[in-house]
Design an enzyme around this catalytic site. Structure first.
Site, PDB file in Angstrom:
ATOM      1  N   SER A 198       0.839  -1.189   0.459  1.00 24.68           N
ATOM      2  CA  SER A 198      -0.108   0.301   0.028  1.00 24.68           C
ATOM      3  C   SER A 198       0.923   1.339  -0.113  1.00 24.68           C
ATOM      4  O   SER A 198       1.553   1.274   0.977  1.00 24.68           O
ATOM      5  CB  SER A 198      -1.075   0.279   1.149  1.00 24.68           C
ATOM      6  OG  SER A 198      -2.057   1.013   0.943  1.00 24.68           O
ATOM      7  N   GLU A 199       0.686   2.130  -0.908  1.00 26.11           N
ATOM      8  CA  GLU A 199       1.269   3.434  -1.153  1.00 26.11           C
ATOM      9  C   GLU A 199       2.155   4.312   0.334  1.00 26.11           C
ATOM     10  O   GLU A 199       2.754   5.084   0.921  1.00 26.11           O
ATOM     11  CB  GLU A 199       0.503   4.294  -1.891  1.00 26.11           C
ATOM     12  CG  GLU A 199      -0.329   5.150  -1.686  1.00 26.11           C
ATOM     13  CD  GLU A 199      -0.937   6.011  -3.181  1.00 26.11           C
ATOM     14  OE1 GLU A 199      -0.744   5.383  -3.478  1.00 26.11           O
ATOM     15  OE2 GLU A 199      -2.281   6.565  -2.283  1.00 26.11           O
ATOM     16  N   ASN A 200       1.095   4.188   1.543  1.00 21.64           N
ATOM     17  CA  ASN A 200       1.627   5.013   2.262  1.00 21.64           C
ATOM     18  C   ASN A 200       2.550   3.815   3.274  1.00 21.64           C
ATOM     19  O   ASN A 200       2.350   3.944   4.590  1.00 21.64           O
ATOM     20  CB  ASN A 200      -0.149   5.112   2.920  1.00 21.64           C
ATOM     21  CG  ASN A 200      -1.110   3.893   3.385  1.00 21.64           C
ATOM     22  OD1 ASN A 200      -1.429   3.308   2.489  1.00 21.64           O
ATOM     23  ND2 ASN A 200      -1.379   3.614   4.624  1.00 21.64           N
ATOM     24  N   SER A 214       8.397   3.931  -0.172  1.00 25.61           N
ATOM     25  CA  SER A 214       7.031   3.066  -0.660  1.00 25.61           C
ATOM     26  C   SER A 214       7.023   3.318  -1.737  1.00 25.61           C
ATOM     27  O   SER A 214       7.263   2.527  -2.889  1.00 25.61           O
ATOM     28  CB  SER A 214       6.507   3.759   0.071  1.00 25.61           C
ATOM     29  OG  SER A 214       4.950   2.607  -0.358  1.00 25.61           O
TER      30      SER A 214
END
Lengths: 220, 229
Positions: free
Chosen positions: B56-58, B99
Protein backbone atom coordinates in the site's frame (compact mmCIF):
# COMPACT_ATOMS: atom_id res chain seq x y z
CA UNK A 1 21.68 19.46 25.52
CA UNK A 2 19.52 21.84 23.54
CA UNK A 3 16.04 22.26 24.96
CA UNK A 4 13.52 21.31 22.31
CA UNK A 5 10.45 20.56 24.39
CA UNK A 6 7.68 23.12 24.08
CA UNK A 7 5.76 23.67 27.31
CA UNK A 8 2.61 24.69 25.48
CA UNK A 9 1.03 24.26 22.08
CA UNK A 10 1.27 28.02 21.55
CA UNK A 11 5.00 27.91 22.14
CA UNK A 12 5.43 24.97 19.75
CA UNK A 13 3.97 26.85 16.79
CA UNK A 14 5.00 30.37 17.79
CA UNK A 15 7.61 30.71 15.03
CA UNK A 16 5.20 30.29 12.12
CA UNK A 17 4.79 33.42 10.04
CA UNK A 18 2.92 34.77 7.05
CA UNK A 19 4.04 33.47 3.68
CA UNK A 20 5.74 30.36 5.07
CA UNK A 21 5.86 27.03 3.27
CA UNK A 22 4.58 24.46 5.76
CA UNK A 23 5.01 20.72 5.25
CA UNK A 24 2.27 18.84 7.09
CA UNK A 25 2.54 15.08 7.61
CA UNK A 26 -0.18 12.49 7.60
CA UNK A 27 -2.06 10.27 5.20
CA UNK A 28 -5.73 9.61 5.79
CA UNK A 29 -6.21 9.40 9.55
CA UNK A 30 -2.70 8.28 10.41
CA UNK A 31 0.20 10.51 11.35
CA UNK A 32 -1.69 13.80 11.17
CA UNK A 33 -0.30 16.44 13.59
CA UNK A 34 -3.82 17.50 14.52
CA UNK A 35 -2.87 19.51 17.60
CA UNK A 36 -0.19 21.52 15.82
CA UNK A 37 -2.54 22.38 12.95
CA UNK A 38 -5.23 23.48 15.37
CA UNK A 39 -2.53 25.51 17.11
CA UNK A 40 -1.89 27.59 14.00
CA UNK A 41 -5.58 28.09 13.30
CA UNK A 42 -7.06 31.28 14.71
CA UNK A 43 -3.78 33.19 14.54
CA UNK A 44 -4.70 35.11 11.41
CA UNK A 45 -1.72 33.85 9.40
CA UNK A 46 -1.86 34.65 5.70
CA UNK A 47 -0.53 33.31 2.41
CA UNK A 48 0.80 29.99 3.70
CA UNK A 49 1.84 27.34 1.19
CA UNK A 50 0.68 24.00 2.56
CA UNK A 51 2.28 20.74 1.45
CA UNK A 52 0.30 17.60 2.26
CA UNK A 53 -0.95 14.56 0.39
CA UNK A 54 -4.47 15.99 0.31
CA UNK A 55 -6.16 19.37 0.39
CA UNK A 56 -7.92 19.14 3.73
CA UNK A 57 -11.01 17.15 4.64
CA UNK A 58 -14.21 18.18 6.39
CA UNK A 59 -13.89 21.46 8.27
CA UNK A 60 -11.00 20.76 10.64
CA UNK A 61 -7.23 20.75 10.26
CA UNK A 62 -6.03 21.97 6.86
CA UNK A 63 -9.63 22.59 5.81
CA UNK A 64 -10.03 24.99 8.74
CA UNK A 65 -6.84 26.82 7.74
CA UNK A 66 -8.34 27.19 4.27
CA UNK A 67 -11.65 28.47 5.65
CA UNK A 68 -9.83 31.00 7.78
CA UNK A 69 -8.11 32.39 4.70
CA UNK A 70 -4.60 31.39 5.84
CA UNK A 71 -3.67 29.43 2.72
CA UNK A 72 -2.49 30.85 -0.61
CA UNK A 73 -1.42 27.60 -2.20
CA UNK A 74 -1.71 23.86 -1.73
CA UNK A 75 0.87 21.41 -3.05
CA UNK A 76 -0.52 17.85 -2.94
CA UNK A 77 -1.12 14.67 -4.93
CA UNK A 78 -4.85 14.14 -4.36
CA UNK A 79 -6.75 17.44 -4.03
CA UNK A 80 -10.29 16.39 -4.87
CA UNK A 81 -11.16 13.72 -2.33
CA UNK A 82 -14.90 13.57 -1.70
CA UNK A 83 -14.37 15.11 1.77
CA UNK A 84 -12.25 18.03 0.46
CA UNK A 85 -15.32 20.25 0.20
CA UNK A 86 -13.73 23.48 1.45
CA UNK A 87 -10.80 23.25 -0.93
CA UNK A 88 -12.99 22.40 -3.91
CA UNK A 89 -15.19 25.46 -3.43
CA UNK A 90 -12.24 27.80 -2.84
CA UNK A 91 -10.29 26.41 -5.80
CA UNK A 92 -13.25 26.82 -8.13
CA UNK A 93 -13.71 30.38 -6.84
CA UNK A 94 -10.05 31.12 -7.59
CA UNK A 95 -9.25 31.75 -3.93
CA UNK A 96 -6.41 29.24 -3.61
CA UNK A 97 -3.68 28.02 -5.96
CA UNK A 98 -2.97 24.35 -6.57
CA UNK A 99 0.08 22.37 -7.64
CA UNK A 100 -0.69 18.71 -8.18
CA UNK A 101 2.36 16.47 -7.80
CA UNK A 102 2.52 12.69 -8.20
CA UNK A 103 2.71 11.22 -4.71
CA UNK A 104 6.08 9.53 -5.10
CA UNK A 105 7.54 12.65 -6.70
CA UNK A 106 6.17 14.73 -3.82
CA UNK A 107 7.89 12.51 -1.24
CA UNK A 108 11.13 12.33 -3.21
CA UNK A 109 11.26 16.11 -3.77
CA UNK A 110 11.21 16.57 -0.01
CA UNK A 111 13.70 13.77 0.65
CA UNK A 112 15.90 15.44 -1.98
CA UNK A 113 15.72 18.80 -0.22
CA UNK A 114 16.57 17.17 3.08
CA UNK A 115 19.49 15.34 1.50
CA UNK A 116 20.99 18.53 0.09
CA UNK A 117 20.45 17.52 -3.52
CA UNK A 118 19.45 19.80 -6.36
CA UNK A 119 16.90 17.61 -8.09
CA UNK A 120 16.45 14.16 -9.54
CA UNK A 121 15.43 12.31 -12.68
CA UNK A 122 12.23 10.29 -12.50
CA UNK A 123 10.31 8.24 -15.06
CA UNK A 124 7.10 9.34 -13.33
CA UNK A 125 5.11 11.75 -15.48
CA UNK A 126 7.03 11.26 -18.74
CA UNK A 127 4.67 12.03 -21.62
CA UNK A 128 2.05 13.59 -19.34
CA UNK A 129 1.03 17.12 -18.37
CA UNK A 130 3.33 16.78 -15.36
CA UNK A 131 6.32 16.91 -17.71
CA UNK A 132 5.36 20.27 -19.20
CA UNK A 133 8.05 22.89 -18.67
CA UNK A 134 10.50 20.37 -17.18
CA UNK A 135 13.76 19.14 -18.66
CA UNK A 136 13.61 15.64 -20.13
CA UNK A 137 16.67 13.44 -20.36
CA UNK A 138 17.27 9.96 -21.70
CA UNK A 139 19.60 7.82 -19.61
CA UNK A 140 20.60 4.38 -20.90
CA UNK A 141 17.65 4.48 -23.28
CA UNK A 142 15.03 5.33 -20.68
CA UNK A 143 13.18 8.66 -20.53
CA UNK A 144 13.15 10.74 -17.36
CA UNK A 145 11.98 14.19 -16.35
CA UNK A 146 13.83 16.41 -13.92
CA UNK A 147 12.12 17.34 -10.68
CA UNK A 148 13.36 19.92 -8.21
CA UNK A 149 13.71 19.62 -4.45
CA UNK A 150 10.87 20.90 -2.29
CA UNK A 151 11.93 22.55 0.92
CA UNK A 152 9.74 23.81 3.74
CA UNK A 153 10.24 26.70 6.10
CA UNK A 154 8.46 24.57 8.66
CA UNK A 155 7.42 20.94 8.99
CA UNK A 156 4.63 19.80 11.28
CA UNK A 157 5.03 16.10 11.91
CA UNK A 158 3.39 13.51 14.14
CA UNK A 159 5.36 10.79 15.89
CA UNK A 160 4.69 8.14 18.49
CA UNK A 161 7.59 8.57 20.90
CA UNK A 162 10.29 11.15 21.46
CA UNK A 163 13.30 11.33 23.77
CA UNK A 164 14.71 14.58 25.21
CA UNK A 165 17.10 15.00 22.28
CA UNK A 166 14.18 14.84 19.83
CA UNK A 167 14.73 11.38 18.36
CA UNK A 168 11.48 10.07 16.90
CA UNK A 169 9.84 6.73 16.35
CA UNK A 170 6.52 6.31 14.59
CA UNK A 171 3.59 3.95 14.84
CA UNK A 172 2.55 1.66 11.97
CA UNK A 173 1.21 3.47 8.88
CA UNK A 174 1.31 6.78 10.73
CA UNK A 175 4.93 7.05 9.61
CA UNK A 176 4.00 7.93 5.98
CA UNK A 177 5.26 11.40 4.93
CA UNK A 178 6.48 12.42 8.40
CA UNK A 179 10.15 11.31 8.21
CA UNK A 180 10.78 12.94 4.81
CA UNK A 181 9.05 16.15 5.88
CA UNK A 182 11.06 16.25 9.11
CA UNK A 183 14.29 16.27 7.10
CA UNK A 184 13.11 18.78 4.49
CA UNK A 185 12.27 21.83 6.60
CA UNK A 186 14.34 24.60 8.15
CA UNK A 187 12.37 24.22 11.39
CA UNK A 188 10.67 20.94 12.26
CA UNK A 189 8.05 20.70 14.97
CA UNK A 190 6.96 17.26 16.15
CA UNK A 191 3.71 16.40 17.87
CA UNK A 192 4.29 13.26 19.92
CA UNK A 193 2.13 11.09 22.08
CA UNK A 194 4.75 10.08 24.61
CA UNK A 195 8.10 11.31 25.87
CA UNK A 196 10.54 8.67 27.09
CA UNK A 197 13.81 9.11 29.03
CA UNK A 198 17.12 9.57 27.23
CA UNK A 199 18.43 6.17 26.21
CA UNK A 200 15.03 4.50 26.26
CA UNK A 201 14.72 4.45 22.46
CA UNK A 202 16.68 1.67 20.80
CA UNK A 203 19.13 3.45 18.46
CA UNK A 204 18.55 0.69 15.90
CA UNK A 205 14.90 1.63 15.49
CA UNK A 206 15.00 5.43 15.59
CA UNK A 207 13.51 6.56 12.29
CA UNK A 208 14.02 10.32 12.54
CA UNK A 209 17.25 11.21 14.33
CA UNK A 210 17.17 14.23 16.59
CA UNK A 211 19.22 16.43 14.23
CA UNK A 212 16.08 16.93 12.14
CA UNK A 213 13.86 17.95 15.04
CA UNK A 214 13.88 21.53 16.34
CA UNK A 215 10.94 21.42 18.70
CA UNK A 216 8.50 18.87 20.08
CA UNK A 217 5.18 19.05 21.85
CA UNK A 218 3.88 16.13 23.92
CA UNK A 219 0.13 15.56 23.64
CA UNK A 220 -0.06 12.62 26.06
CA UNK B 1 -12.36 12.86 -30.17
CA UNK B 2 -14.41 10.60 -27.98
CA UNK B 3 -16.25 7.75 -29.59
CA UNK B 4 -19.69 6.57 -28.62
CA UNK B 5 -19.93 2.81 -28.81
CA UNK B 6 -22.67 0.22 -28.56
CA UNK B 7 -23.33 -1.47 -25.24
CA UNK B 8 -24.97 -4.88 -25.60
CA UNK B 9 -28.39 -5.08 -23.97
CA UNK B 10 -27.40 -8.12 -21.96
CA UNK B 11 -26.35 -8.95 -18.44
CA UNK B 12 -22.77 -7.78 -17.98
CA UNK B 13 -20.41 -8.87 -15.23
CA UNK B 14 -20.84 -7.26 -11.82
CA UNK B 15 -17.94 -5.51 -10.12
CA UNK B 16 -17.21 -8.50 -7.88
CA UNK B 17 -17.20 -10.86 -10.84
CA UNK B 18 -14.60 -8.74 -12.66
CA UNK B 19 -12.57 -8.56 -9.45
CA UNK B 20 -12.75 -12.33 -8.98
CA UNK B 21 -11.53 -12.95 -12.51
CA UNK B 22 -8.63 -10.54 -12.08
CA UNK B 23 -7.73 -11.98 -8.69
CA UNK B 24 -7.25 -15.41 -10.29
CA UNK B 25 -4.31 -13.96 -12.24
CA UNK B 26 -2.43 -12.61 -9.20
CA UNK B 27 0.31 -15.14 -8.64
CA UNK B 28 1.68 -16.43 -5.36
CA UNK B 29 4.79 -14.59 -4.11
CA UNK B 30 4.05 -11.55 -6.28
CA UNK B 31 4.33 -8.11 -4.73
CA UNK B 32 1.16 -6.33 -5.80
CA UNK B 33 -0.12 -2.77 -5.40
CA UNK B 34 -3.87 -2.36 -5.31
CA UNK B 35 -5.21 1.05 -6.28
CA UNK B 36 -8.14 2.78 -4.64
CA UNK B 37 -11.72 2.31 -5.84
CA UNK B 38 -12.73 -0.73 -7.88
CA UNK B 39 -9.30 -2.43 -7.57
CA UNK B 40 -9.92 -2.97 -3.85
CA UNK B 41 -12.75 -5.37 -4.78
CA UNK B 42 -10.08 -7.89 -5.82
CA UNK B 43 -8.64 -8.30 -2.32
CA UNK B 44 -11.29 -10.69 -0.88
CA UNK B 45 -10.75 -13.02 -3.84
CA UNK B 46 -7.07 -13.60 -3.18
CA UNK B 47 -6.72 -16.47 -0.69
CA UNK B 48 -4.21 -15.84 2.10
CA UNK B 49 -2.48 -19.16 1.43
CA UNK B 50 -1.41 -17.90 -2.00
CA UNK B 51 0.83 -15.46 -0.12
CA UNK B 52 0.54 -12.51 -2.46
CA UNK B 53 2.35 -9.61 -0.75
CA UNK B 54 0.24 -6.47 -1.02
CA UNK B 55 1.93 -3.08 -1.04
CA UNK B 56 0.00 0.00 0.00
CA UNK B 57 1.49 3.32 -1.10
CA UNK B 58 1.31 4.76 2.41
CA UNK B 59 4.15 2.50 3.47
CA UNK B 60 2.60 -0.90 4.14
CA UNK B 61 4.45 -3.91 2.77
CA UNK B 62 2.31 -6.94 3.46
CA UNK B 63 -1.09 -5.33 3.85
CA UNK B 64 -3.61 -7.85 5.18
CA UNK B 65 -7.41 -8.02 5.06
CA UNK B 66 -9.63 -5.72 7.15
CA UNK B 67 -9.77 -6.68 10.84
CA UNK B 68 -12.74 -8.87 11.71
CA UNK B 69 -13.23 -7.38 15.18
CA UNK B 70 -14.21 -3.76 15.73
CA UNK B 71 -11.64 -3.37 18.53
CA UNK B 72 -8.82 -4.22 16.12
CA UNK B 73 -9.56 -1.22 13.87
CA UNK B 74 -6.53 1.07 14.11
CA UNK B 75 -6.40 4.59 12.69
CA UNK B 76 -2.68 4.13 12.15
CA UNK B 77 -3.25 1.08 9.96
CA UNK B 78 -5.28 2.04 6.92
CA UNK B 79 -5.19 1.28 3.20
CA UNK B 80 -4.53 3.92 0.54
CA UNK B 81 -8.32 4.21 0.27
CA UNK B 82 -8.43 4.90 4.01
CA UNK B 83 -10.20 1.71 4.99
CA UNK B 84 -9.02 -0.30 8.02
CA UNK B 85 -6.59 -3.11 7.22
CA UNK B 86 -4.12 -5.37 9.01
CA UNK B 87 -0.47 -6.27 8.51
CA UNK B 88 0.46 -9.85 7.69
CA UNK B 89 3.10 -11.64 9.79
CA UNK B 90 6.45 -10.52 8.38
CA UNK B 91 5.02 -7.28 7.07
CA UNK B 92 6.92 -4.02 7.33
CA UNK B 93 6.34 -0.27 7.54
CA UNK B 94 8.37 2.21 5.50
CA UNK B 95 8.07 5.95 4.95
CA UNK B 96 6.63 7.49 1.82
CA UNK B 97 9.90 8.04 -0.05
CA UNK B 98 10.89 4.41 0.51
CA UNK B 99 7.41 3.22 -0.40
CA UNK B 100 7.66 4.92 -3.79
CA UNK B 101 11.31 3.94 -4.25
CA UNK B 102 10.08 0.38 -4.09
CA UNK B 103 7.42 1.14 -6.70
CA UNK B 104 9.62 3.03 -9.18
CA UNK B 105 12.52 0.71 -8.49
CA UNK B 106 10.79 -2.24 -10.10
CA UNK B 107 9.84 -4.25 -7.00
CA UNK B 108 6.14 -4.40 -7.83
CA UNK B 109 5.31 -7.47 -9.89
CA UNK B 110 1.90 -6.03 -10.63
CA UNK B 111 -0.27 -3.00 -10.01
CA UNK B 112 -4.06 -3.14 -10.21
CA UNK B 113 -5.43 0.25 -11.23
CA UNK B 114 -8.75 1.72 -12.27
CA UNK B 115 -8.88 3.48 -15.64
CA UNK B 116 -10.81 6.06 -17.62
CA UNK B 117 -9.25 4.82 -20.85
CA UNK B 118 -6.69 2.26 -22.01
CA UNK B 119 -5.11 2.59 -25.46
CA UNK B 120 -3.97 -0.14 -27.82
CA UNK B 121 -0.32 0.67 -27.04
CA UNK B 122 -0.87 0.32 -23.28
CA UNK B 123 -1.19 4.04 -22.52
CA UNK B 124 -3.23 4.60 -19.37
CA UNK B 125 -5.53 7.51 -18.46
CA UNK B 126 -6.95 7.56 -14.96
CA UNK B 127 -6.30 10.90 -13.24
CA UNK B 128 -8.03 13.72 -15.02
CA UNK B 129 -11.12 13.92 -17.14
CA UNK B 130 -10.97 15.69 -20.43
CA UNK B 131 -11.30 19.45 -20.12
CA UNK B 132 -10.98 19.53 -16.32
CA UNK B 133 -8.57 22.06 -14.86
CA UNK B 134 -7.02 19.48 -12.57
CA UNK B 135 -7.51 16.06 -11.04
CA UNK B 136 -6.30 13.45 -8.57
CA UNK B 137 -2.99 11.78 -9.33
CA UNK B 138 -2.27 10.18 -5.97
CA UNK B 139 0.29 7.44 -6.41
CA UNK B 140 -0.93 6.24 -9.80
CA UNK B 141 1.75 7.84 -11.99
CA UNK B 142 4.68 6.47 -9.97
CA UNK B 143 3.12 3.05 -9.52
CA UNK B 144 2.09 2.72 -13.18
CA UNK B 145 5.59 3.50 -14.49
CA UNK B 146 7.31 1.32 -11.92
CA UNK B 147 5.28 -1.89 -11.85
CA UNK B 148 6.38 -4.76 -14.07
CA UNK B 149 2.76 -5.30 -15.11
CA UNK B 150 -0.31 -3.08 -14.86
CA UNK B 151 -3.71 -4.72 -14.76
CA UNK B 152 -6.48 -2.22 -15.50
CA UNK B 153 -9.90 -2.99 -14.04
CA UNK B 154 -12.89 -1.00 -15.26
CA UNK B 155 -16.25 -1.05 -16.98
CA UNK B 156 -15.81 -1.67 -20.70
CA UNK B 157 -17.73 1.48 -21.64
CA UNK B 158 -18.23 4.74 -19.71
CA UNK B 159 -21.70 5.52 -18.33
CA UNK B 160 -22.21 8.14 -21.03
CA UNK B 161 -21.51 5.56 -23.75
CA UNK B 162 -17.96 6.71 -24.50
CA UNK B 163 -15.44 4.01 -25.33
CA UNK B 164 -12.80 3.26 -22.73
CA UNK B 165 -10.94 0.74 -24.90
CA UNK B 166 -9.46 3.07 -27.50
CA UNK B 167 -6.89 3.19 -30.29
CA UNK B 168 -5.33 6.37 -28.85
CA UNK B 169 -6.10 8.16 -25.58
CA UNK B 170 -8.33 11.21 -25.72
CA UNK B 171 -7.98 11.79 -21.96
CA UNK B 172 -4.75 13.14 -20.43
CA UNK B 173 -2.34 10.24 -19.93
CA UNK B 174 -1.21 8.93 -16.54
CA UNK B 175 1.62 6.83 -17.99
CA UNK B 176 2.66 5.64 -21.43
CA UNK B 177 2.74 2.03 -22.60
CA UNK B 178 2.27 0.47 -19.19
CA UNK B 179 -0.98 -1.53 -19.23
CA UNK B 180 -0.48 -5.23 -19.88
CA UNK B 181 -3.97 -6.62 -19.24
CA UNK B 182 -7.49 -5.20 -19.00
CA UNK B 183 -10.39 -6.73 -17.06
CA UNK B 184 -13.85 -5.35 -17.80
CA UNK B 185 -17.50 -6.26 -17.36
CA UNK B 186 -17.42 -7.69 -20.89
CA UNK B 187 -13.99 -9.16 -21.46
CA UNK B 188 -10.39 -9.89 -20.57
CA UNK B 189 -7.91 -8.29 -22.96
CA UNK B 190 -4.16 -8.41 -23.19
CA UNK B 191 -2.09 -5.57 -24.61
CA UNK B 192 0.45 -6.83 -27.12
CA UNK B 193 2.86 -5.13 -29.56
CA UNK B 194 0.14 -5.63 -32.21
CA UNK B 195 -2.62 -4.14 -30.04
CA UNK B 196 -5.44 -5.55 -27.93
CA UNK B 197 -5.99 -9.29 -27.99
CA UNK B 198 -9.46 -10.39 -26.89
CA UNK B 199 -8.72 -13.36 -24.66
CA UNK B 200 -11.99 -14.00 -22.86
CA UNK B 201 -15.56 -12.78 -23.11
CA UNK B 202 -18.22 -12.64 -20.40
CA UNK B 203 -20.79 -15.45 -20.46
CA UNK B 204 -23.52 -14.75 -23.02
CA UNK B 205 -21.50 -12.20 -25.02
CA UNK B 206 -19.98 -12.64 -28.43
CA UNK B 207 -16.64 -11.32 -29.72
CA UNK B 208 -18.59 -9.13 -32.14
CA UNK B 209 -20.49 -7.48 -29.29
CA UNK B 210 -17.28 -6.77 -27.38
CA UNK B 211 -15.71 -5.35 -30.54
CA UNK B 212 -18.75 -3.11 -31.08
CA UNK B 213 -18.32 -1.78 -27.53
CA UNK B 214 -14.65 -0.91 -28.21
CA UNK B 215 -13.05 1.92 -30.17
CA UNK B 216 -9.92 -0.07 -30.95
CA UNK B 217 -9.44 -3.14 -33.09
CA UNK B 218 -9.49 -6.34 -31.05
CA UNK B 219 -7.37 -9.21 -32.30
CA UNK B 220 -9.10 -12.59 -31.93
CA UNK B 221 -7.04 -15.44 -30.50
CA UNK B 222 -7.08 -18.95 -31.90
CA UNK B 223 -9.44 -20.02 -29.15
CA UNK B 224 -11.67 -17.48 -27.44
CA UNK B 225 -12.49 -18.47 -23.87
CA UNK B 226 -15.47 -17.58 -21.71
CA UNK B 227 -14.78 -15.88 -18.38
CA UNK B 228 -15.40 -18.25 -15.50
CA UNK B 229 -17.86 -16.07 -13.61
Amino acid sequence: MKKKKAATLEEAVSHLRDGATVLIGGFGYGGVPEHLIEGICGRGLRNLTIVNNNAGTGHTGIARLLEEGCVGKIICSFPFAAESVVFKDMYEAGKVDLEVVPQGTLAERMRNAGAGLGGFLTPTGVGTEIAEGKAELTVDGKRYIMEKPLRGDFALVKAFKVDPRGNLVYRKGARNFNPVMAMAADFTIAEVREEVPLGALDPEVIVTPSVYVDCYYVTG
Amino acid sequence: MSQIVKIPQKQLLKRDQIAKRLAADLQGDWVVNIGIGIPTATLPFVPAERDVVFHSENGLIGMGPPPTREEDVDRDLMSAGKGPVTLIPGGAFVHHADSFSLARGGRLDCAVLGAFQVAANGDLANWKVKGASSGNIGGAMDIAVGAKQVFAIMTHVAKNGEAKIVENLTYPPTALGVVTRVYTDMAVLSVTPKGFVLEEVAPGLTAEEVQAASAARLILPDSLRTIAA
